[in-house]
Scaffold this motif. Structure first.
Motif, PDB file in Angstrom:
ATOM      1  N   THR A 199     125.210  18.424  81.307  1.00  0.00           N
ATOM      2  CA  THR A 199     124.176  18.314  82.336  1.00  0.00           C
ATOM      3  C   THR A 199     124.519  17.200  83.326  1.00  0.00           C
ATOM      4  O   THR A 199     125.215  16.239  82.973  1.00  0.00           O
ATOM      5  N   THR A 200     124.026  17.302  84.515  1.00  0.00           N
ATOM      6  CA  THR A 200     124.322  16.294  85.540  1.00  0.00           C
ATOM      7  C   THR A 200     123.259  15.208  85.619  1.00  0.00           C
ATOM      8  O   THR A 200     123.463  14.186  86.257  1.00  0.00           O
ATOM      9  N   ASN A 201     122.102  15.440  84.964  1.00  0.00           N
ATOM     10  CA  ASN A 201     121.053  14.420  84.961  1.00  0.00           C
ATOM     11  C   ASN A 201     120.197  14.599  83.714  1.00  0.00           C
ATOM     12  O   ASN A 201     120.323  15.602  83.002  1.00  0.00           O
ATOM     13  N   PHE A 202     119.346  13.627  83.468  1.00  0.00           N
ATOM     14  CA  PHE A 202     118.495  13.688  82.285  1.00  0.00           C
ATOM     15  C   PHE A 202     117.107  13.169  82.636  1.00  0.00           C
ATOM     16  O   PHE A 202     116.949  12.047  83.132  1.00  0.00           O
ATOM     17  N   THR A 203     116.109  13.991  82.385  1.00  0.00           N
ATOM     18  CA  THR A 203     114.723  13.590  82.606  1.00  0.00           C
ATOM     19  C   THR A 203     114.192  12.969  81.325  1.00  0.00           C
ATOM     20  O   THR A 203     113.880  13.670  80.356  1.00  0.00           O
ATOM     21  N   VAL A 215     110.788  10.171  85.147  1.00  0.00           N
ATOM     22  CA  VAL A 215     111.883   9.202  85.020  1.00  0.00           C
ATOM     23  C   VAL A 215     113.170   9.994  84.812  1.00  0.00           C
ATOM     24  O   VAL A 215     113.339  10.662  83.784  1.00  0.00           O
ATOM     25  N   VAL A 216     114.055   9.955  85.793  1.00  0.00           N
ATOM     26  CA  VAL A 216     115.277  10.754  85.771  1.00  0.00           C
ATOM     27  C   VAL A 216     116.483   9.837  85.906  1.00  0.00           C
ATOM     28  O   VAL A 216     116.522   8.966  86.777  1.00  0.00           O
ATOM     29  N   TYR A 217     117.477  10.044  85.005  1.00  0.00           N
ATOM     30  CA  TYR A 217     118.725   9.304  85.075  1.00  0.00           C
ATOM     31  C   TYR A 217     119.821  10.265  85.531  1.00  0.00           C
ATOM     32  O   TYR A 217     119.891  11.409  85.062  1.00  0.00           O
ATOM     33  N   THR A 277     125.202   7.466  83.385  1.00  0.00           N
ATOM     34  CA  THR A 277     124.058   6.975  82.609  1.00  0.00           C
ATOM     35  C   THR A 277     123.202   8.128  82.122  1.00  0.00           C
ATOM     36  O   THR A 277     122.774   8.157  80.958  1.00  0.00           O
ATOM     37  N   GLY A 278     122.951   9.081  83.002  1.00  0.00           N
ATOM     38  CA  GLY A 278     122.160  10.239  82.619  1.00  0.00           C
ATOM     39  C   GLY A 278     122.838  11.077  81.549  1.00  0.00           C
ATOM     40  O   GLY A 278     122.192  11.547  80.613  1.00  0.00           O
ATOM     41  N   GLN A 279     124.157  11.259  81.671  1.00  0.00           N
ATOM     42  CA  GLN A 279     124.880  12.046  80.681  1.00  0.00           C
ATOM     43  C   GLN A 279     124.893  11.359  79.317  1.00  0.00           C
ATOM     44  O   GLN A 279     124.747  12.010  78.281  1.00  0.00           O
ATOM     45  N   PHE A 280     125.063  10.019  79.310  1.00  0.00           N
ATOM     46  CA  PHE A 280     125.052   9.302  78.031  1.00  0.00           C
ATOM     47  C   PHE A 280     123.666   9.350  77.394  1.00  0.00           C
ATOM     48  O   PHE A 280     123.529   9.564  76.182  1.00  0.00           O
TER      49      PHE A 280
END
Length: 644
Positions: A249-253, A264-266, A270-273
């Protein structure tokens, strides 16, 4: 005049599968006890290796994989979900190998807490015993709650139209129109009845259940591979790994938005980790339950000949890591991680079969009837896992009941303890019934927030299990040092052993029951991994606005462990500072149960299939040049041992 010294059981070549006070009866070849005046606290030694390894597989394959695989793919993407399952599999493999080696050498009752009690401290061991029991009863409630969610099977009609499914509805009218409490009550009765059966019959039934679940999982993998290979609704076989989706994924909510707080979205690395770590936490529940194999030790038959603990723990590692990874990989080929049906932004929520990646993949591929069949099997899977978890909870409670120090020194507490210790037909029925009562927690699934209730129960059980695993990794490191000192002759006087008996503690000896290389490194790896998981598994609950219920579910087990350990610490030492010292008996006192050694291959009967003398699971080829029928039979026998 000196009193003549009587050899201990392990010096004479005998081995009793028991706690320091013998707890099992002898068993005849047909599995029935041959003791007519057995104490009422005994367990019967009647389970065979095939029973144990399928019990272990059946308890692991509950609803964790089926309901959580889609959430893992949604959070981190198909490729990262596969890696997360592999990595968590190595954690479980490391911890189980550590606990398995200790149990194989000393097949005591309640090994999950007994080794921590002996090699770390009594207060720590007794605490993790209750923690593991708590985890098992939580999982029983979680599986029952999952059943109610699965019965509420209804795929959104708008989703069916979006993917052009040939049927207008996919739902279970009976499940949607029935009070969830009905299903909880029904399956509570089923779980209790099976656990009241004599253990040999229980083992036979679980062997059938395990074979069915193993066959189903293999078939599910093959079905998804075929669906991907036919390329009916996509241009390439790896379309989910390509743009606009991809390996990860390219981002994480991290938190869904509310009217008063934006999401809150990374993004980026950082988002992938963050997504990958959350996926590992989510996948851990899918892998819980391997330790049930160790709890069967006092009820295992022919431990020296069958080497049940070694064979079963390694089989479960092989099967789970390979099959789970393949299942997640195969279903990830048929559903993109952006699929609306997978969308689940709750911290501890677990939805029913309608959000399962396997069900949605079948719907996207227009396979009529398969979604209903899969949902039905999920119910069977949850019920059988609940049965096994109640077995584990009852055996742990029975083992704890055998220790007077684990209970308050009050009359009513002693009365409860003595009743929990009793057995009938080798089954600790009182311990079964008391553990079963906690399954009534599942009646909370009848409310509107049942999915989140289920998720919070799972989070609590997972954290409890991680604490127990971390403690047992420490216990193994202490155990490793103790047996090495005994093998070197440094403990001869303390343990009252003769020099020729030191080989029974030597890990490199041919008759050592569970040999593995660099196991202390695996134990250290498991310890560090478990500690990190305990600390950071609930990180999303700390993002403002913090959710108290999710935070409590994620960390209440840590507080419970600290409180229990503190209470036992003061119970065993009092409040005088001069008495505050480590209270661990270590190897001393385990003479009644070991060290267990396997039958010497040279004294074994030749294998009936290949004609060679060998330990179970060890490949020994005839000393012949070139190919021969005997070599082929030896290889087939070795493969069959690890595959069946």
């Amino acid at each position: 005049m000196d009193t003549p010294r009587h050899p201990s059981p392990w010096e004479t070549g005998e081995s009793k599968v028991a706690t320091p006070v013998p707890v099992t009866t002898a068993a005849s070849d047909d599995g029935e006890s041959i003791s007519s005046n057995a104490p009422e606290t005994e367990l019967r030694q009647t389970l065979k290796e095939r029973h144990v390894n399928m019990i272990g597989f059946s308890v692991v394959l509950g609803v964790g994989l089926f309901l959580s695989a889609g959430k893992c793919i949604f959070i981190s993407g198909p490729g990262m979900a596969v890696i997360a399952y592999v990595l968590m599999g190595t954690l479980m493999w490391s911890v189980m190998a550590s606990m398995g080696e200790m149990t194989a050498l000393f097949p005591v009752r309640g090994p999950i807490f007994e080794f921590a009690r002996r090699f770390i401290d009594e207060s720590i061991g007794l605490s993790v015993g209750w923690m593991m029991w708590f985890s098992y009863v939580c999982v029983v409630a979680a599986e029952l709650s999952a059943i109610t969610e699965i019965f509420r099977f209804r795929v959104d009609p708008a989703y069916l139209r979006d993917v052009n499914y040939p049927e207008p509805t996919v739902e279970w009218a009976a499940g949607l129109g029935t009070n969830p409490s009905v299903w909880v009550g029904l399956f509570l009765i089923v779980i209790l009845v099976v656990n009241l059966m004599p253990v040999r019959q229980y083992g036979r039934l679980e062997y059938i259940f395990g074979c069915i679940k193993l066959t189903f999982l293999v078939a599910l993998i093959m079905i998804n591979v075929v669906l991907s290979a036919r390329q009916k609704f996509h241009s390439t076989r790896f379309w989910t790994y390509e743009t606009p989706w991809g390996f990860a994924t390219t981002n994480f909510t991290a938190r869904a938005g509310t009217p008063n707080h934006p999401p809150v979205v990374y993004t980026g690395p950082t988002g992938q980790f963050a997504a990958f770590w959350t996926t590992m936490v989510t996948s851990f529940f899918s892998l819980m339950g391997w330790d049930l194999i160790l709890l069967t030790a006092p009820e295992n038959k022919h431990l020296q000949r069958e080497e049940t603990i070694k064979i079963s723990t390694r089989k479960i590692a092989l099967r789970v890591i390979v099959l789970y990874t393949l299942a997640v990989f195969a279903v990830g080929l048929n559903i993109p991680y952006t699929d609306d049906g997978l969308r689940n932004l709750t911290i501890n929520g677990v939805w029913g079969g309608h959000s399962s990646a396997f069900v949605l993949a079948a719907i996207r591929e227009h396979v009529v009837g398969l979604p209903h069949f899969l949902n039905g099997f999920f119910i069977f899977s949850a019920a059988t896992t609940g049965i096994n978890c109640l077995y584990g909870a009852s055996r742990l409670l029975h083992a704890i009941a055998s220790l007077r120090d684990a209970w308050p020194q009050w009359g009513w507490a002693e009365s409860i303890r003595s009743r929990l210790e009793t057995t009938r037909l080798g089954v600790p029925m009182n311990a079964v019934f008391v553990s079963w009562l906690f399954g009534f927690i599942a009646f909370s699934s009848s409310n509107a927030q049942s999915a989140e209730t289920l998720g919070r129960i799972i989070a609590t059980a997972a954290t409890s299990t991680l604490i127990v695993y971390a403690v047992n990794c420490v216990a193994f490191l202490k155990f490793f040092r103790e047996i090495n000192s005994a093998a070197c002759g440094e403990r001869d006087e303390e343990l009252d052993i003769q020099p020729e008996m030191r080989n029974r503690y030597r890990r490199s000896a041919k008759r050592y029951p569970y040999r593995s290389h660099l196991q202390w490194i695996r134990a250290l790896y498991g310890l560090v991994f478990c500690i990190l998981m305990i600390i950071f598994q609930g990180w999303r609950t700390l993002i403002p606005p913090a959710t108290i219920n999710d935070f409590v579910a994620s960390y209440i087990s840590v507080l419970l462990f600290i409180v229990l350990a503190t209470l036992y610490f003061f119970k065993t030492r009092g409040f005088r500072v001069s008495n505050w010292h480590i209270n661990a008996t270590k190897l001393a006192g385990l003479e009644a149960v070991g060290p267990l050694v396997v039958v010497d291959p040279n004294s074994r009967e030749p294998c009936k299939f290949c004609g060679m003398k060998h330990r179970r699971g060890v490949l020994v080829l005839p000393k012949e040049n070139g190919f021969s029928k005997r070599k082929a039979r030896a290889v087939l026998e070795w493969v069959w041992t690890w595959m069946k």
